[in-house]
Design an enzyme around this catalytic site. Structure first.
Site, PDB file in Angstrom:
ATOM      1  N   ASP A   1      26.720  12.562  40.690  1.00 42.20           N
ATOM      2  CA  ASP A   1      27.864  11.656  40.909  1.00 42.20           C
ATOM      3  C   ASP A   1      28.992  12.003  39.936  1.00 42.20           C
ATOM      4  O   ASP A   1      29.355  11.187  39.098  1.00 42.20           O
ATOM      5  CB  ASP A   1      27.420  10.191  40.749  1.00 42.20           C
TER       6      ASP A   1
ATOM      7  N   ASP B   1      27.976  15.099  34.694  1.00 45.68           N
ATOM      8  CA  ASP B   1      27.504  15.739  35.932  1.00 45.68           C
ATOM      9  C   ASP B   1      28.214  17.086  36.126  1.00 45.68           C
ATOM     10  O   ASP B   1      27.606  18.059  36.563  1.00 45.68           O
ATOM     11  CB  ASP B   1      27.812  14.873  37.157  1.00 45.68           C
TER      12      ASP B   1
ATOM     13  N   ASN C   1      29.198   6.976  39.357  1.00 50.07           N
ATOM     14  CA  ASN C   1      30.334   6.930  38.436  1.00 50.07           C
ATOM     15  C   ASN C   1      31.624   6.533  39.145  1.00 50.07           C
ATOM     16  O   ASN C   1      32.558   6.037  38.514  1.00 50.07           O
ATOM     17  CB  ASN C   1      30.508   8.281  37.746  1.00 50.07           C
TER      18      ASN C   1
ATOM     19  N   THR D   1      21.082  13.490  38.808  1.00 51.54           N
ATOM     20  CA  THR D   1      21.848  13.051  37.629  1.00 51.54           C
ATOM     21  C   THR D   1      22.728  11.840  37.960  1.00 51.54           C
ATOM     22  O   THR D   1      23.688  11.554  37.263  1.00 51.54           O
ATOM     23  CB  THR D   1      22.692  14.210  37.053  1.00 51.54           C
TER      24      THR D   1
ATOM     25  N   PHE E   1      22.484   3.140  33.211  1.00 52.58           N
ATOM     26  CA  PHE E   1      23.388   3.058  34.364  1.00 52.58           C
ATOM     27  C   PHE E   1      22.776   3.567  35.675  1.00 52.58           C
ATOM     28  O   PHE E   1      22.805   2.873  36.704  1.00 52.58           O
ATOM     29  CB  PHE E   1      24.679   3.833  34.047  1.00 52.58           C
ATOM     30  N   ASN E   2      22.228   4.786  35.687  1.00 52.35           N
ATOM     31  CA  ASN E   2      21.742   5.362  36.955  1.00 52.35           C
ATOM     32  C   ASN E   2      20.627   4.507  37.562  1.00 52.35           C
ATOM     33  O   ASN E   2      20.539   4.358  38.781  1.00 52.35           O
ATOM     34  CB  ASN E   2      21.210   6.794  36.746  1.00 52.35           C
TER      35      ASN E   2
ATOM     36  N   HIS F   1      24.800  13.496  28.756  1.00 51.70           N
ATOM     37  CA  HIS F   1      23.497  13.180  29.339  1.00 51.70           C
ATOM     38  C   HIS F   1      22.978  14.221  30.351  1.00 51.70           C
ATOM     39  O   HIS F   1      21.870  14.746  30.224  1.00 51.70           O
ATOM     40  CB  HIS F   1      23.563  11.848  30.105  1.00 51.70           C
ATOM     41  N   ASP F   2      23.739  14.420  31.427  1.00 56.12           N
ATOM     42  CA  ASP F   2      23.168  15.038  32.632  1.00 56.12           C
ATOM     43  C   ASP F   2      22.667  16.479  32.488  1.00 56.12           C
ATOM     44  O   ASP F   2      21.634  16.818  33.091  1.00 56.12           O
ATOM     45  CB  ASP F   2      24.176  14.928  33.793  1.00 56.12           C
TER      46      ASP F   2
HETATM   47  C1  BDR Z   1      24.410   8.323  33.195  1.00 57.33           C
HETATM   48  O1  BDR Z   1      25.379   7.452  33.769  1.00 57.33           O
HETATM   49  C2  BDR Z   1      26.543   8.160  34.124  1.00 57.33           C
HETATM   50  O2  BDR Z   1      27.682   7.515  33.647  1.00 57.33           O
HETATM   51  C3  BDR Z   1      26.395   9.553  33.566  1.00 57.33           C
HETATM   52  O3  BDR Z   1      26.964  10.508  34.435  1.00 57.33           O
HETATM   53  C4  BDR Z   1      24.912   9.740  33.418  1.00 57.33           C
HETATM   54  O4  BDR Z   1      24.337  10.269  34.587  1.00 57.33           O
HETATM   55  C5  BDR Z   1      24.190   7.950  31.759  1.00 57.33           C
HETATM   56  O5  BDR Z   1      23.714   6.652  31.653  1.00 57.33           O
HETATM   57 CA    CA Z   2      25.690  11.212  36.343  1.00 61.39          CA
END
Ligand code: BDR
Ligand code: CA
Length: 312
Positions: free
Chosen positions: A11, A16, A40, A124, A165-166, A239-240
């Protein structure tokens, strides 16, 4: 050298975008295609971003637009972190190729079906497309090697105090994935909060001096600003790409095979991943959870990919 075929479901999103570049430019990974999922930003935005990142980094793989809502029909955007476009901070080039005329889930199905080797699914973003793939194509599951996802946490969250979040975006999809019986690797906040975009990383990007590295600096500066505002983290966590890095070299993380469940109810904890590190509940172990990162090794991979993409 064995090369790992993957489909990246994402996303984009600043991190990402970097995961796409790492997957496309590390020689140990064969990026078969990209499916998008709303997270996102709205699905149209993140799909445009995926195409633009491909144009920017000279990547040419099939891209298809996936689900715009969670399994229960919800959607929201992370504008506080990724901006209005979901990828603010740099002007990206217009797409150089068309979207596939199929959905993201259909593209995952096609690529898994047509692959002569088992395919690894890397997610991701929210796990909506992956869950739909598992439900819609049960006959193809035997051609999936494993699922690696960025999401969750063994401690606290970032979208709510306990939900990352994801996972927050689609807990029901996460539950489907966690119960799939497939080998799973979870790269949650525990490990991704160690992949920090430091001053030294900015220095390496500046030293490259390519058009690509300049755009990435713009993106990372935006990401650093919002992370500082929202989380008081001036060095933002990338993160991703960690979910790609673990495939390239498993020693980039230290992990533990444990039971992970997703909280589907919970007055305050919906979307939390419940990670039983010390096997206190004796439930079936279902996921390898990455907990510690070898940050220098991670950044060496990530920056090598940016360098290679910048010269392509
Ligand atoms: C995740 O949430 C999104 O904002 C980032 O792309 C990542 O995948 C981190 O919590
Ligand atoms: Ca992401």
């Amino acid at each position: 050298m064995s090369v790992i075929p993957i489909v990246l479901d994402c996303d984009p999103g600043h991190d990402d975008a970097m995961a796409i570049i790492l997957a496309a430019y590390n020689p140990k990974i064969k990026l078969l295609g990209i499916s998008t999922v709303s997270g996102n930003g709205a699905i149209e935005k993140v799909t445009q971003n995926a195409l633009r990142v491909c144009a920017l980094a000279k990547i040419n793989v099939p891209v298809a637009q996936g689900s715009g809502v969670s399994l229960l029909g919800a959607a929201e955007a992370a504008t506080d972190i990724h901006g209005e476009s979901a990828l603010d901070g740099a002007d990206l080039p217009a797409p150089t190729f068309e979207l596939q005329k199929m959905t993201g889930v259909e593209l995952i199905g096609k690529l898994v079906r047509e692959s002569s080797e088992k395919v690894t699914l890397v997610a991701t973003g929210p796990l909506t497309n992956i869950a739909l793939f598992l439900k819609l194509y049960p006959e193809l599951v035997t051609n999936v090697e494993q699922i690696v996802f960025m999401g969750g946490s063994a401690s606290r969250g970032n979208r709510t105090p306990y939900a990352e979040f994801n996972i927050w975006m689609d807990p029901e999809a996460t539950d489907v994935v966690l119960k799939s019986g497939l080998p799973l690797t979870m790269c949650g906040l525990d490990v991704t909060h160690q992949a920090l975009v430091t001053k030294e990383v900015f220095g390496e990007l500046e030293a490259m001096g390519t058009e690509l590295s300049k755009k990435i600096i713009g993106l990372m500066k935006f990401f650093a600003k919002t992370y500082d505002e929202v989380f008081e983290m001036p060095n933002p966590p990338l993160h991703d790409p960690v979910a790609i890095a673990v495939l390239i070299d498993a020693t980039v993380v230290q992990s533990k095979f444990v039971n992970v469940e997703c909280e589907l109810k919970g007055e305050f904890t919906r979307g939390a991943t419940v990670v039983d590190i010390f096997d206190r509940e004796g439930r079936k172990k279902n996921a390898t959870v990455a907990l510690n990162l070898d940050a220098p090794k991670f950044w060496s991979m990530m920056l090598d990919a940016v360098r290679a993409a910048g010269q392509a």
